[in-house]
Write a protein that holds these residues in place. Structure first.
Motif, PDB file in Angstrom:
ATOM      1  N   ALA A 186       0.776  -1.245   0.115  1.00 32.90           N
ATOM      2  CA  ALA A 186      -0.113   0.080  -0.010  1.00 32.90           C
ATOM      3  C   ALA A 186       0.872   1.384   0.095  1.00 32.90           C
ATOM      4  CB  ALA A 186      -0.837   0.002   1.074  1.00 32.90           C
ATOM      5  N   GLU A 187       2.057   1.229   0.587  1.00 35.39           N
ATOM      6  CA  GLU A 187       2.800   2.293   0.583  1.00 35.39           C
ATOM      7  C   GLU A 187       3.460   2.650  -0.567  1.00 35.39           C
ATOM      8  OE1 GLU A 187       5.616   2.110   3.705  1.00 35.39           O
ATOM      9  OE2 GLU A 187       3.778   1.625   5.316  1.00 35.39           O
ATOM     10  N   GLU A 188       3.796   3.837  -0.896  1.00 35.76           N
ATOM     11  CA  GLU A 188       4.592   4.339  -2.202  1.00 35.76           C
ATOM     12  C   GLU A 188       6.223   4.116  -1.557  1.00 35.76           C
ATOM     13  OE1 GLU A 188       3.635   7.814  -4.789  1.00 35.76           O
ATOM     14  OE2 GLU A 188       5.098   8.517  -3.688  1.00 35.76           O
ATOM     15  N   ILE A 189       6.946   3.607  -2.478  1.00 34.22           N
ATOM     16  CA  ILE A 189       8.336   3.413  -1.975  1.00 34.22           C
ATOM     17  C   ILE A 189       9.035   3.908  -3.116  1.00 34.22           C
ATOM     18  CG2 ILE A 189       9.996   1.458  -1.630  1.00 34.22           C
ATOM     19  CD1 ILE A 189       8.019  -0.381  -1.069  1.00 34.22           C
ATOM     20  N   THR A 190      10.014   4.997  -2.861  1.00 34.53           N
ATOM     21  CA  THR A 190      10.625   5.596  -3.751  1.00 34.53           C
ATOM     22  C   THR A 190      11.869   5.006  -4.251  1.00 34.53           C
ATOM     23  OG1 THR A 190      10.248   7.678  -2.616  1.00 34.53           O
ATOM     24  CG2 THR A 190      12.053   8.098  -4.086  1.00 34.53           C
ATOM     25  N   TYR A 191      12.034   5.104  -5.566  1.00 36.67           N
ATOM     26  CA  TYR A 191      13.295   4.469  -6.290  1.00 36.67           C
ATOM     27  C   TYR A 191      14.613   4.700  -5.468  1.00 36.67           C
ATOM     28  CZ  TYR A 191      16.369   2.494  -9.918  1.00 36.67           C
ATOM     29  OH  TYR A 191      17.112   1.909 -10.619  1.00 36.67           O
ATOM     30  N   PRO A 192      15.451   3.752  -5.217  1.00 38.98           N
ATOM     31  CA  PRO A 192      16.631   4.024  -4.373  1.00 38.98           C
ATOM     32  C   PRO A 192      17.548   5.007  -4.831  1.00 38.98           C
ATOM     33  CG  PRO A 192      16.221   1.714  -4.737  1.00 38.98           C
ATOM     34  CD  PRO A 192      15.196   2.409  -5.576  1.00 38.98           C
ATOM     35  N   THR A 193      17.935   5.968  -4.118  1.00 35.98           N
ATOM     36  CA  THR A 193      19.022   7.095  -4.475  1.00 35.98           C
ATOM     37  C   THR A 193      20.433   6.615  -4.519  1.00 35.98           C
ATOM     38  OG1 THR A 193      19.385   7.586  -2.074  1.00 35.98           O
ATOM     39  CG2 THR A 193      17.463   8.737  -3.107  1.00 35.98           C
ATOM     40  N   ASP A 194      20.642   5.349  -4.536  1.00 33.36           N
ATOM     41  CA  ASP A 194      22.000   4.855  -4.940  1.00 33.36           C
ATOM     42  C   ASP A 194      22.069   4.642  -6.312  1.00 33.36           C
ATOM     43  OD1 ASP A 194      24.415   3.835  -5.042  1.00 33.36           O
ATOM     44  OD2 ASP A 194      23.756   1.823  -3.988  1.00 33.36           O
ATOM     45  N   TYR A 195      22.722   5.130  -7.286  1.00 32.47           N
ATOM     46  CA  TYR A 195      22.762   5.104  -8.631  1.00 32.47           C
ATOM     47  C   TYR A 195      24.092   4.492  -8.950  1.00 32.47           C
ATOM     48  CZ  TYR A 195      19.123   8.864  -8.172  1.00 32.47           C
ATOM     49  OH  TYR A 195      17.898   9.445  -7.646  1.00 32.47           O
ATOM     50  N   LYS A 204      10.252   9.820  -9.871  1.00 34.88           N
ATOM     51  CA  LYS A 204       9.587  10.993 -10.251  1.00 34.88           C
ATOM     52  C   LYS A 204      10.446  11.841 -11.155  1.00 34.88           C
ATOM     53  CE  LYS A 204       6.873  11.814  -6.115  1.00 34.88           C
ATOM     54  NZ  LYS A 204       6.514  12.708  -5.130  1.00 34.88           N
ATOM     55  N   PRO A 205      10.237  12.742 -11.951  1.00 33.00           N
ATOM     56  CA  PRO A 205      10.861  13.613 -13.059  1.00 33.00           C
ATOM     57  C   PRO A 205      12.001  14.066 -12.576  1.00 33.00           C
ATOM     58  CG  PRO A 205       8.728  14.149 -13.478  1.00 33.00           C
ATOM     59  CD  PRO A 205       8.551  13.200 -12.124  1.00 33.00           C
ATOM     60  N   ASN A 206      11.990  14.714 -11.278  1.00 28.65           N
ATOM     61  CA  ASN A 206      13.616  15.182 -10.907  1.00 28.65           C
ATOM     62  C   ASN A 206      14.205  14.244 -10.712  1.00 28.65           C
ATOM     63  OD1 ASN A 206      12.372  17.767 -11.003  1.00 28.65           O
ATOM     64  ND2 ASN A 206      11.900  17.853  -8.666  1.00 28.65           N
ATOM     65  N   GLN A 207      13.841  13.025 -10.152  1.00 23.84           N
ATOM     66  CA  GLN A 207      14.780  11.827 -10.078  1.00 23.84           C
ATOM     67  C   GLN A 207      15.392  11.279 -11.197  1.00 23.84           C
ATOM     68  OE1 GLN A 207      13.286   8.909  -7.377  1.00 23.84           O
ATOM     69  NE2 GLN A 207      15.154   8.193  -6.696  1.00 23.84           N
ATOM     70  N   ILE A 208      14.397  11.418 -12.382  1.00 25.00           N
ATOM     71  CA  ILE A 208      14.966  10.866 -13.661  1.00 25.00           C
ATOM     72  C   ILE A 208      16.009  11.904 -14.138  1.00 25.00           C
ATOM     73  CG2 ILE A 208      14.481  10.772 -16.048  1.00 25.00           C
ATOM     74  CD1 ILE A 208      11.702   9.830 -15.319  1.00 25.00           C
ATOM     75  N   ARG A 209      16.044  13.010 -13.951  1.00 21.49           N
ATOM     76  CA  ARG A 209      17.017  14.119 -14.375  1.00 21.49           C
ATOM     77  C   ARG A 209      18.391  13.625 -13.433  1.00 21.49           C
ATOM     78  NH1 ARG A 209      17.754  19.029 -16.552  1.00 21.49           N
ATOM     79  NH2 ARG A 209      15.560  19.243 -17.294  1.00 21.49           N
ATOM     80  N   ASP A 210      18.228  13.453 -12.222  1.00 20.75           N
ATOM     81  CA  ASP A 210      19.347  13.138 -11.492  1.00 20.75           C
ATOM     82  C   ASP A 210      19.904  11.870 -11.974  1.00 20.75           C
ATOM     83  OD1 ASP A 210      18.880  15.420  -9.730  1.00 20.75           O
ATOM     84  OD2 ASP A 210      17.785  14.101  -8.190  1.00 20.75           O
ATOM     85  N   ILE A 211      19.177  10.852 -12.323  1.00 28.07           N
ATOM     86  CA  ILE A 211      19.932   9.696 -12.728  1.00 28.07           C
ATOM     87  C   ILE A 211      20.412   9.839 -14.179  1.00 28.07           C
ATOM     88  CG2 ILE A 211      19.307   7.321 -13.662  1.00 28.07           C
ATOM     89  CD1 ILE A 211      17.042   7.243 -11.770  1.00 28.07           C
ATOM     90  N   VAL A 212      20.018  10.493 -14.826  1.00 28.27           N
ATOM     91  CA  VAL A 212      20.439  10.771 -16.350  1.00 28.27           C
ATOM     92  C   VAL A 212      22.050  11.536 -15.792  1.00 28.27           C
ATOM     93  CG1 VAL A 212      20.415  12.114 -18.231  1.00 28.27           C
ATOM     94  CG2 VAL A 212      18.520  10.934 -17.505  1.00 28.27           C
ATOM     95  N   ALA A 213      22.024  12.592 -15.173  1.00 27.02           N
ATOM     96  CA  ALA A 213      23.089  13.436 -14.881  1.00 27.02           C
ATOM     97  C   ALA A 213      24.219  12.185 -14.175  1.00 27.02           C
ATOM     98  CB  ALA A 213      22.966  14.413 -14.116  1.00 27.02           C
ATOM     99  N   ALA A 214      23.781  11.587 -13.208  1.00 28.32           N
ATOM    100  CA  ALA A 214      24.668  10.603 -12.463  1.00 28.32           C
ATOM    101  C   ALA A 214      25.393   9.492 -13.306  1.00 28.32           C
ATOM    102  CB  ALA A 214      23.972   9.883 -11.481  1.00 28.32           C
ATOM    103  N   THR A 215      24.493   8.965 -14.505  1.00 32.13           N
ATOM    104  CA  THR A 215      25.023   7.921 -15.156  1.00 32.13           C
ATOM    105  C   THR A 215      25.567   8.475 -16.663  1.00 32.13           C
ATOM    106  OG1 THR A 215      22.764   7.525 -16.105  1.00 32.13           O
ATOM    107  CG2 THR A 215      23.388   6.629 -14.149  1.00 32.13           C
ATOM    108  N   SER A 216      25.629   9.612 -16.810  1.00 31.69           N
ATOM    109  CA  SER A 216      25.954  10.037 -18.177  1.00 31.69           C
ATOM    110  C   SER A 216      27.293   9.855 -18.566  1.00 31.69           C
ATOM    111  CB  SER A 216      25.977  11.529 -18.230  1.00 31.69           C
ATOM    112  OG  SER A 216      26.322  11.957 -19.498  1.00 31.69           O
TER     113      SER A 216
END
Length: 699
Positions: free
Chosen positions: A237-246, A499-511
């Motif tokens: 039932a809970e919303e679980i955010t994608y892990p911030t460890d990229y 979320k979109p902000n996290q997508i942007r962070d992942i793109v930057a972290a994995t570029s």
């Protein structure tokens, strides 16, 4: 200026704060007695004083030993040592401490004290270990009692609900506290685990489990054993955010797609398998696609190609960060190729087929050296994962364009497994039309069903054949559903929220982590791949900026890039000032150096274009003649209207306009009221507002 001098010493290091052991304790006691006796005899000390001190020491050690809860043996040894030492000192002061009789008896007393101390020390250690073991046995008894109670309860429950008598061998409590697993032996007579699996719902109801919790039976260590996973806490039932460890991932170690109900990650192993993700509208399927793309972006041996005929919405968030002004400087897109039209999708799939066939010939020596019939995938030769949003619907469509696309998708699935090209298809429902293709059922062994509580078109029996007891109402939450892989049977799981902000962070972290397509495959893919970021094929990615105030008022702004040349709605100014023209020229030079963009018209390139890069040549300015001609064609079509393909064909020879560009114009005209959209699907056409019907929904 203060200086610090360090002194180094050699030899044994004495720890004066350490307590006495059996040897040092006995030595200290005997030397102390000898010193007191010698001093007392020389000074005429009354002998009774030594006896009094010894008695006081014995009493004090007895009290301290009782406080420490030491054994009676230790208390007696310590008291006796004080009394014997005091008695010898009194006798030695009277008769003389330096006689052979006195010294010999003192040495004997020292040996006795040392032996007794050693014995009591060992006894105390054994006593302490036994106390610890007793505590552990007590805890184990309590835990064992709880497990025995669980085992007895579930033996009775399975007998009552399923009519099967189990013998429970173990009960493992999950570290997360969300449930437990029962390892049981099935009765003789050919009973299999699926006899229990089909009663998942009744068992959960009989156990009064909370909503979202289940009792799921799966295979044990052999066919005569069964594992029953019982979830007692609803984690769906809970919303679980994608892990911030990229951190980096690899295709060979699996890509995490979500969490099981026991909070363990579930991974998809896609080196040889394709995947199928099913989810109706509102179930979190789009978010699941972004989770999949995030895992591929983190992988060091995967290149991601995306096909989304719904305006490319699945892949745009992974491309835009690399296109957005200064913030995207030096950044690579999160996906390697994005197709939003049938034409671009066909180019992509044709390139994939060519790459697969060429790899089979070009890498024969490499596979021979590795002694394998599978192409060794690495960051030097990456696997291509083609994510096709609503791809299963394409396979089931009767539309002519869709059928051609479906044939090419199936060809990629059929021929490219060994050569490292696999697909991830999504669908809106688990129906016979979607799952009726034998190729999909055979190759897509990694399967996900996001239910969201939707029952229409969600046949879990077709999605997970052979699995029983799976019900849609077990996962009525967004992002929750069932996932099964060849390594893990179908069971409840929860997809991460991204979320979109996290997508942007992942793109930057994995570029800087994305591999580049190997030269052999680039050669096979040809110019369709090399020119995938050309403006003529990516202008639609910038259409969203037309209605954004922040992008229409950039004059004098210090942040971001002014990509107004990519918007056909605005006419270029008569002539930019010299400083702006110089700035634009320097910007184009930087872009060309970073992304290997197209050369200026009329210029001869010194070398072939790079395999990857963005073409922002639209910044050189465009003529609006093509757009005005398109509007004239729309007006001339009258009340019958026309479509994007017809307009694009009419303008292709004179203006080189693509269908995707026309689609962008038609969308803008529809939004501002210039045109009206009539019909849906393949019957869609656009009518100028002067000839528009009163009811636009009428076809």
């Amino acid at each position: 200026m203060a200086t610090t001098t360090q002194t180094t010493t050699s030899g044994p290091a004495w720890d004066w704060a350490a307590g006495h052991g059996p040897v040092t304790g006995a030595l200290s006691a005997t030397t102390g007695c000898l010193a007191v006796a010698t001093t007392g005899a020389a000074t005429g000390m009354p002998p009774g004083w030594a006896l009094t001190v010894g008695a006081a020491g014995a009493i004090g050690h007895t009290i301290s030993s009782l406080r420490e809860r030491l054994s009676a043996r230790t208390i007696a040894m310590r008291s006796a040592s004080w009394l014997v030492g005091a008695g010898w000192t009194t006798w030695a002061m009277t008769t003389g401490p330096l006689t052979w009789a006195a010294l010999g008896s003192l040495a004997t007393i020292g040996v006795g004290i040392g032996a007794a101390a050693r014995s009591t020390l060992l006894f105390e250690e054994a006593r302490e270990l036994e106390a610890i073991a007793a505590d552990e046995r007590h805890v184990a008894r309590e835990l064992s009692a709880e497990r025995r109670a669980i085992a007895a309860e579930w033996v009775d429950r399975v007998q009552r609900v399923c009519g099967i008598t189990l013998r429970v061998l173990a009960v493992e409590m999950w570290p997360t506290g969300a449930g437990f697993t029962i390892d049981a032996e099935l009765p003789a007579g050919g009973t299999t685990y699926d006899r229990i699996a089909q009663y998942s719902g009744p068992l959960s109801a009989d156990a009064r489990l909370p909503h979202g919790c289940t009792a799921v039976a799966s295979q044990g260590i052999h066919q005569g054993r069964v594992l029953i996973d019982v979830t007692t806490v609803n984690v769906l039932a809970e919303e679980i955010t994608y892990p911030t460890d990229y951190g980096p991932l690899s295709l060979h170690t699996g890509i995490p797609w979500g969490l099981r109900t026991n909070a363990d990650e579930i991974r998809a192993y896609l080196r040889e398998q394709c995947a199928l993700v099913v989810g109706p509208t509102g179930s979190g399927k789009t978010n699941m696609v972004h989770t999949i793309l995030a895992g591929f972006a983190r992988a060091t041996d995967v290149l991601t190609w995306v096909i989304d005929l719904n305006a490319g919405s699945a892949g745009l968030p992974w491309v835009r960060p690399a296109l957005d002004g200064d913030s995207g400087k030096g950044m690579r897109p999160g996906v390697d190729w994005l197709a939003a039209s049938h034409e671009e999708a066909m180019l992509m799939l044709d390139a994939a087929v060519r790459v697969a066939k060429h790899r089979k010939m070009a890498y024969q020596d490499l596979m021979s050296q590795a002694n394998t019939d599978l192409l060794p995938i690495s960051n030097r030769i990456p696997q291509i994962m083609i994510v096709i949003d609503e791809g299963a619907e394409i396979l089931a469509s009767s539309d002519k364009q869709a059928r051609k696309l479906a044939e090419k998708i199936l060809e990629v699935i059929r021929i490219a497994r060994a050569m490292g090209i696999r697909t991830v298809l999504t669908a809106l429902g688990a129906t016979g039309a979607v799952l009726g293709n034998l190729m999909i059922r055979r190759e897509a062994k990694v399967r996900v069903a996001l239910t969201g509580g939707e029952t229409e078109g969600m046949d879990l029996g077709k999605q997970f054949p052979g699995s029983r007891g799976l019900r849609v109402d077990q996962a009525p939450y967004k992002g929750a559903g069932f996932m099964g892989t060849p390594e893990s049977p179908p069971a409840l799981f929860k997809s991460w929220r991204i979320k979109p902000n996290q997508i942007r962070d992942i793109v930057a972290a994995t570029s800087d982590r994305h591999p580049t397509l190997d030269a052999t495959s680039v050669k096979a893919a040809g110019p369709d791949y090399a020119r995938r970021w050309d403006h003529a094929r990516t202008a639609w990615m910038h259409d969203h900026q037309a209605d954004t105030p922040a992008t229409t008022q950039r004059t004098g702004s210090t942040g971001g890039l002014n990509l107004s040349a990519l918007r056909d709605e605005q006419k270029p100014p008569a002539g930019p000032p010299a400083d702006e023209e110089a700035l634009a020229r320097r910007f184009r030079e930087q872009i060309d150096a970073q992304f290997a963009t197209a050369h200026e018209p009329g210029a001869e390139p010194d070398q072939p274009p790079a395999a990857a890069g963005l073409n922002l040549s639209a910044l050189r300015g465009e003529d609006n003649a093509a757009k005005e001609a398109a509007l004239a064609l729309l007006l001339a079509a009258g009340s019958e209207g026309t479509g994007a393909s017809a307009i694009a064909r009419a303008l292709a020879d004179e203006h080189g306009t693509t269908r995707q560009t026309v689609v962008g114009w038609l969308k803008t005209w529809t939004d501002d009221g210039t045109a009206v959209r009539v019909g849906t699907g393949t019957k869609t056409r656009y009518v100028h507002r002067q000839h528009a019907p009163q009811n636009p929904t009428e076809s």
